[in-house]
Design an enzyme around this catalytic site. Structure first.
Site, PDB file in Angstrom:
ATOM      1  N   ASP A  82     -22.945 -70.517 -61.984  1.00 27.35           N
ATOM      2  CA  ASP A  82     -24.158 -71.692 -61.926  1.00 27.35           C
ATOM      3  C   ASP A  82     -24.595 -71.936 -60.521  1.00 27.35           C
ATOM      4  O   ASP A  82     -24.044 -71.555 -59.506  1.00 27.35           O
ATOM      5  CB  ASP A  82     -23.605 -73.051 -62.747  1.00 27.35           C
ATOM      6  CG  ASP A  82     -22.089 -73.309 -61.942  1.00 27.35           C
ATOM      7  OD1 ASP A  82     -21.394 -72.405 -61.593  1.00 27.35           O
ATOM      8  OD2 ASP A  82     -21.917 -74.596 -61.924  1.00 27.35           O
ATOM      9  N   GLU A 140     -19.219 -74.358 -62.986  1.00 28.92           N
ATOM     10  CA  GLU A 140     -18.149 -74.565 -62.104  1.00 28.92           C
ATOM     11  C   GLU A 140     -18.357 -75.723 -61.345  1.00 28.92           C
ATOM     12  O   GLU A 140     -17.317 -76.533 -60.852  1.00 28.92           O
ATOM     13  CB  GLU A 140     -17.900 -73.421 -61.041  1.00 28.92           C
ATOM     14  CG  GLU A 140     -16.488 -73.268 -60.360  1.00 28.92           C
ATOM     15  CD  GLU A 140     -16.413 -74.634 -59.193  1.00 28.92           C
ATOM     16  OE1 GLU A 140     -15.400 -75.103 -58.998  1.00 28.92           O
ATOM     17  OE2 GLU A 140     -17.616 -74.559 -58.546  1.00 28.92           O
TER      18      GLU A 140
HETATM   19 NI    NI Z   1     -18.935 -72.768 -55.461  1.00 31.94          NI
END
Ligand code: NI
Length: 396
Positions: A82, A140
């Protein structure tokens, strides 16, 4: 012999991997929305002959490289996909085409490293004896993706897990290795102080929530220094505070929000009760009521000694001793890799991406840039570590 082959394959793949990374860089997607990235990843993994599952952990992808047999243990390699809600200001020719979204944390590099490692390992002349499971996780940056992936069963049968994160203060071509704590546990905190409103001139008829909130903050910061083990660091930051209605009205409510970071599991376990106790004592002293909402975030990443040695050894053999930096300090940043470590031992290393020709912009900076040669450094390290894992694993 296998190491030579790993290095040759990686060198041959370098232009393709840089192209892949640039594609991700110009098409960044926010946490939980990694649809195009996931589809691209799945396509590459399939073309390498891996068994691919999509929509794992919502927008994650899992690719499994089956072993040649003789081993039923599974080695997992995790990368994240991401990007961040940041407007890119690098001026690169492959700058973000998605306005307000940028790969400013290097997850484009991680995804390329994960794919490169899969490509290399799938082309070895002698296949590995056991299965390598590649986890491409979403989200994340919001500390959710690992939890989603684990909930979908990606850790079933996994005996060890390896991962990587770029690090701009380590030069490209080098890696940082750390034993023990790598990142902190990060929890969210909300404290509400409830007093009683009154005239600004008549404090004795009111309970001043703003003054009591100030006492609470002072007490918490003082108590960290005087009541927690100083060898087990903890940081509490109140980053947001709201309260009060008018300059001449005593505030009846203050809301504070913050983040709490710690490294040692004992301190981490103690923090919610410790904070509530301090808030309760201050509020009781001055007749206020309170609410403490403590939300556990991700635990601390604790690198496993055996697997950290394995990574260090793999990097030393593949890159040379000079390429290894032993990190003496952990970071109080957070990383949801720790969620996998609740299921199996693992280790994460830092991949140097620092460039001599540019100022060292930190992660999450709109001008953050990487040394792209680091992709091959990461691939060679992980591929060789995977090979060594099966070579050196104690027999069952
Ligand atoms: Ni990172």
């Amino acid at each position: 012999m296998t190491l030579t082959q790993i290095k040759e394959l990686a060198a041959k793949l370098a232009p393709r991997l840089i192209e892949i990374r640039r594609h991700f860089h110009s098409h960044p997607e926010l946490s939980g929305q990694e649809h195009q990235t996931a589809a691209y990843v799945a396509g590459v993994l399939s073309s390498c002959g891996l068994h691919v599952q999509e929509e794992v952990g919502k927008t994650g992808v899992v690719g499994e490289l089956k072993g040649a047999g003789g081993e039923n243990r599974v080695l997992a390699i995790r990368t994240d996909m991401d990007a961040l809600p940041i407007t890119e200001r690098t001026g690169l020719e492959y700058t973000s085409l998605q306005s307000g979204v940028m790969h400013a944390c290097g997850h484009d590099v991680h995804t390329a490293v994960g794919l490169g490692t899969a490509m290399v390992l799938s082309q070895l002349e002698t296949p590995l004896p056991g299965t390598v499971r590649f986890l491409f996780q979403p989200a994340e940056e919001i500390s959710q993706g690992a939890t989603w992936m684990v909930a979908d069963g990606v850790m079933a049968g996994v005996s060890a897990i390896l991962s990587v994160h770029v690090f701009p203060t380590i030069p490209g071509g080098k890696v940082g290795i750390r034993h023990g704590a790598l990142t902190a546990a990060a929890d969210d905190l909300e404290i509400i102080i409830i007093g009683e409103s009154g005239h600004g001139a008549r404090p004795h008829e009111a309970v001043d929530a703003i003054w009591i909130a100030a006492q609470v903050i002072s007490s918490l910061q003082g108590a960290i220094a005087r009541t927690l083990n100083p060898l087990h660091p903890a940081v509490l930051t109140i980053g947001q505070i709201t309260g009060g209605r008018a300059p001449n009205v005593i505030a009846d409510e203050v809301k504070m929000r913050g983040t709490v970071r710690s490294l040692h599991p004992d301190t981490h376990a103690r923090l919610p009760g410790w904070i509530e106790g301090i808030v309760a004592r201050v509020c009781d002293s001055y007749g206020a009521r309170y609410q403490v909402n403590y939300q556990r975030g991700v635990p601390s990443v604790q690198n496993d000694p055996y697997l950290t040695d394995l990574l260090a050894e793999a990097a030393r053999e593949a890159l040379g001793g000079d390429a290894i930096t032993i990190l003496t300090e952990p970071s109080l940043g957070a990383e949801d890799f720790s969620v996998y470590l609740e299921k199996a031992p693992g280790s994460m290393f830092r991949l140097g991406v620092g460039r001599k020709d540019l100022p060292n912009y930190p992660l999450h900076h709109p001008q953050f840039q990487v040394d792209e040669s680091a992709i091959i450094t990461g691939v060679v390290t992980l591929a060789h570590a995977a090979y060594k894992y099966w070579q050196t694993l104690p027999q069952k």
